[in-house]
Scaffold this active site. Structure first.
Site, PDB file in Angstrom:
ATOM      1  N   PHE A 266      40.976  36.498  33.794  1.00  0.00           N
ATOM      2  CA  PHE A 266      41.832  36.510  32.630  1.00  0.00           C
ATOM      3  C   PHE A 266      41.757  35.177  31.890  1.00  0.00           C
ATOM      4  O   PHE A 266      41.642  35.119  30.663  1.00  0.00           O
ATOM      5  CB  PHE A 266      43.274  36.788  33.078  1.00  0.00           C
ATOM      6  CG  PHE A 266      44.263  36.698  31.960  1.00  0.00           C
ATOM      7  CD1 PHE A 266      44.257  37.644  30.934  1.00  0.00           C
ATOM      8  CD2 PHE A 266      45.201  35.676  31.915  1.00  0.00           C
ATOM      9  CE1 PHE A 266      45.164  37.564  29.918  1.00  0.00           C
ATOM     10  CE2 PHE A 266      46.111  35.595  30.888  1.00  0.00           C
ATOM     11  CZ  PHE A 266      46.104  36.559  29.887  1.00  0.00           C
ATOM     12  N   GLU A 267      41.746  34.145  32.656  1.00  0.00           N
ATOM     13  CA  GLU A 267      41.675  32.817  32.063  1.00  0.00           C
ATOM     14  C   GLU A 267      40.376  32.641  31.293  1.00  0.00           C
ATOM     15  O   GLU A 267      40.337  32.118  30.190  1.00  0.00           O
ATOM     16  CB  GLU A 267      41.771  31.751  33.174  1.00  0.00           C
ATOM     17  CG  GLU A 267      43.001  31.845  34.033  1.00  0.00           C
ATOM     18  CD  GLU A 267      42.855  32.841  35.191  1.00  0.00           C
ATOM     19  OE1 GLU A 267      41.786  33.515  35.251  1.00  0.00           O
ATOM     20  OE2 GLU A 267      43.771  32.972  36.002  1.00  0.00           O
TER      21      GLU A 267
END
Ligand SMILES: *[C@@H]1O[C@H](CO)[C@@H](O)[C@H](O)[C@H]1NC(C)=O
Ligand SMILES: *[C@@H]1O[C@H](CO)[C@@H](O)[C@H](O)[C@H]1NC(C)=O
Ligand SMILES: *[C@@H]1O[C@H](CO)[C@@H](O)[C@H](O)[C@H]1NC(C)=O
Ligand SMILES: *[C@@H]1O[C@H](CO)[C@@H](O)[C@H](O)[C@H]1NC(C)=O
Ligand SMILES: *[C@@H]1O[C@H](CO)[C@@H](O)[C@H](O)[C@H]1NC(C)=O
Ligand SMILES: *[C@@H]1O[C@H](CO)[C@@H](O)[C@H](O)[C@H]1NC(C)=O
Length: 594
Positions: A497-498
């Site tokens: 996600f990052e």
């Protein structure tokens, strides 16, 4: 036939006539006069017939007209003193009366009609004689009427003319027998309308009418008229004049039309014909060829040079063309320096035009075209070569010393950030981990000298993933995205996600260049994030088709070349290192470009 007339004449002769003869001696005169009657009759028999007078006498019906006895051409009537004349109408035995009040009468040499009538037309015989000789001749008298409504008969006119632009002089002809030139008042008409002779254009003096500055408009049918008084009666005598204004072609002075100080190109040793041409309307000039201010013939005095005779030709517009040739059978070096002059000599002086013989200039045109074609070809080939070998050229260029010195320090730690899906989320036939953790470091780091950041390998233990990504993404010059068989969008970035955020940032702000590497033959992009699709469309992807053999791990295969091309120039590795690796042990082209 003339006998009757002469008989009449003889009777009219008086002996006194004889005594008036100046040259006769009085002693001889008397016997002659005694036998005069006899002599005259002899004369009458021998009266010399001089035929018909060529000139006819035209008299307007109703106007006075005088007819002078036509003379036999060899006769020199030294005045009328020594001769007697008798007139009679042809075919009539009666002589014309000398009665001065009769309408038609003879006045000495003259036959006078005051006035003439139509029926007076015909032939009249004039007999002229002296004591020893006798001559007779017929004169034709034509009495005519003017055309209907006009003051002239168009078939009976004095035709006179003068050139345009000059002052023309018209003459009211054959009036000196009727009126005195110095006191006469001639009335002038044009097309039967009185001419305003008070205008400065016209001047009427004596029998003449002067027209200044003639134009074509001054042409026409003129009539002049004088008043003749006789026996207390006034008569008109008129003359009709057909007046023509001539428009002569102006004589143009001769002029050279060729050459006009020009030059012609002739090869050495060739033959050439130089042409000198002049236009003219009157051949009052000479045309010649001079060489260096001498007649060409004299200058050369050689059979190599022949000057032709002038050739004349009449052109359609009436002017003429004169041409003189100067033929050189074999052009020599000296001819290139000589001044060939076409010289026109007129009464106004000399006119000269030069012609120069020149060496033909080399033909640049063909060479120029060839050069341009070659240049265009070179450019096309260069462009094609660059297109095809772009990758190799750039990579080769990076290896040059010059390039190494020009690499700028941007303060970044890593050459590339490697982003890849966790192997658990893929169904790739190639193990992603193997590629990312073994193949990439082997080639890019060890062999090419790049520094990669691989999440899971390079972060410090205990660091928060989000921090790591955020920090290192800015420390990397490139972003390598490994695409493996991913089923869904969620799957792909589920655990990263990052990375997704960073990816988004980097791509949107265009700060970091991305390199897409496919590990699959058939990739389904439908579920890919928009940014990935965008990169693929913009720069394409590099597909890894290789296995994990040794040859696939050489940086000089097409696959790695493409990767290296998209990577920044490597700093960490010397040219030497790369060159030592430049010959692969066995080329098995298992790795191919997308
Ligand atoms: C002939 O001429 C003379 C002198 O000119 C003249 O006197 C004489 O009358 C003339 N005769 C006739 C018949 O006219
Ligand atoms: C008559 O006229 C002729 C021709 O002119 C001339 O030769 C001749 O001498 C004249 N006769 C007399 C007598 O004058
Ligand atoms: C004009 O003169 C000619 C020649 O004499 C004649 O035949 C013609 O009839 C004349 N014209 C008129 C209108 O009388
Ligand atoms: C002169 O007269 C003739 C015959 O009448 C006519 O045809 C012609 O037009 C006249 N010329 C001029 C200039 O009027
Ligand atoms: C003579 O001419 C003038 C002008 O054209 C005219 O007035 C006159 O009646 C003429 N005279 C005769 C006798 O024809
Ligand atoms: C000169 O050359 C021209 C053209 O070839 C030719 O017509 C002419 O007859 C030649 N003149 C002489 C005198 O040879």
């Amino acid at each position: 036939m003339g006998g009757g007339a002469v008989t009449v004449s003889r009777r009219e002769v008086t002996p006194a006539f004889c005594f008036k003869e100046k040259n006769m001696k009085p002693a001889l005169l008397f016997p002659i006069c005694i036998i005069f009657e006899c002599l005259a009759s002899i004369c009458a028999e021998d009266c010399h017939d001089c035929g018909v007078e060529f000139h006819r006498s035209y008299i307007v019906d109703g106007q006075p007209g005088f007819v002078s006895c036509p003379l036999c051409y060899w006769l020199d009537f030294n005045g009328e003193v020594n001769y007697n004349f008798t007139w009679s109408k042809n075919g009539s035995t009666a002589h014309v009366t000398t009665e001065r009040h009769a309408r038609v009468y003879q006045d000495g040499r003259m036959l006078k009609f005051i006035p003439a009538r139509l029926e007076d037309s015909g032939y009249y015989q004039c007999v002229v004689w002296n004591s020893t000789n006798c001559f007779k001749k017929l004169a034709e008298v034509i009495v005519f009427q003017n055309d209907n409504g006009l003051c002239y008969n168009k078939s009976i006119m004095y035709l006179q003319s003068d050139p345009v632009g000059t002052s023309g002089k018209m003459v009211c002809a054959d009036l000196s027998d009727y009126v005195d030139k110095n006191s006469v008042q001639v009335r002038w008409y044009k097309e039967c309308k009185p001419l305003d002779t008070s205008r400065s254009k016209f001047t009427a003096i004596g029998f003449d009418l002067t027209i200044e500055n003639m134009t074509k408009d001054d042409e026409g049918n003129y009539t002049c008229e004088v008043t003749y008084a006789y026996d207390e009666k006034l008569y008109n005598i008129s003359r009709a004049i057909g007046w023509t204004v001539n428009v002569y072609r102006k004589r143009k002075p001769a002029v050279i039309i060729f050459p006009k100080n020009n030059s012609i190109e002739v090869e050495l040793g060739c033959q050439v014909s130089l042409v000198c041409s002049a236009l003219y309307s009157a051949a009052d000039f000479t045309l010649s060829w001079n060489v260096n201010d001498m007649f060409a013939k004299d200058y050369y005095n050689s059979s190599r040079i022949v000057t032709g005779m002038p050739i004349h030709r009449t052109l359609e517009d009436g002017t003429s063309l004169m041409t003189v040739h100067l033929n050189i059978s074999e052009v020599k070096k000296e001819d290139y320096e000589n001044k060939f002059a076409c010289v026109l000599q007129t009464s106004n002086g000399l006119a000269t035009e030069f012609l120069f013989i020149k060496h033909p200039a080399p033909n640049f045109q063909g060479g120029l075209i060839a050069i341009f074609v070659a240049l265009a070809l070179v450019i096309v080939i260069a462009v094609l070569t660059y297109k095809v070998f772009r990758v190799d050229i750039i990579l080769w260029h990076r290896q040059s010393c010059f390039y190494h010195h020009s690499i700028k320090e941007d303060g970044k730690t890593y050459d590339a950030y490697v982003m890849f899906p966790k192997s658990g989320n893929t169904n790739s036939i190639y193990p992603v981990d193997t590629f990312v953790l073994k193949v990439l470091p082997e080639v890019l780091e060890r062999q090419c000298g790049y520094r990669l950041f691989i999440l899971g390998r390079d972060e410090l233990p205990g660091e928060a993933i989000a921090d790591v990504v955020d920090k290192t993404m800015n420390e990397c010059r490139r972003l390598i995205i490994i695409l493996a068989g991913i089923n869904s969008r969620d799957n792909f970035f589920e655990n990263v996600f990052e990375q997704q955020i960073a990816l988004y940032d980097a791509l949107v702000s265009n700060k970091v260049k991305a390199i897409l590497i496919e590990l699959e033959k058939t990739m389904d992009y439908k579920n890919m994030p928009e940014s990935i699709k965008y990169i693929k469309q913009k720069q394409g992807v590099i597909r890894w088709k290789g296995n994990f053999t040794d040859s696939s791990l050489l940086p000089y295969t097409r696959f790695w070349k493409n990767v290296r091309y998209r990577m920044p120039p490597a700093k960490g590795l010397s040219t030497q290192t790369l060159l030592s690796n430049s010959i692969p042990p066995s080329e098995s082209h298992t790795i191919k470009d997308a």
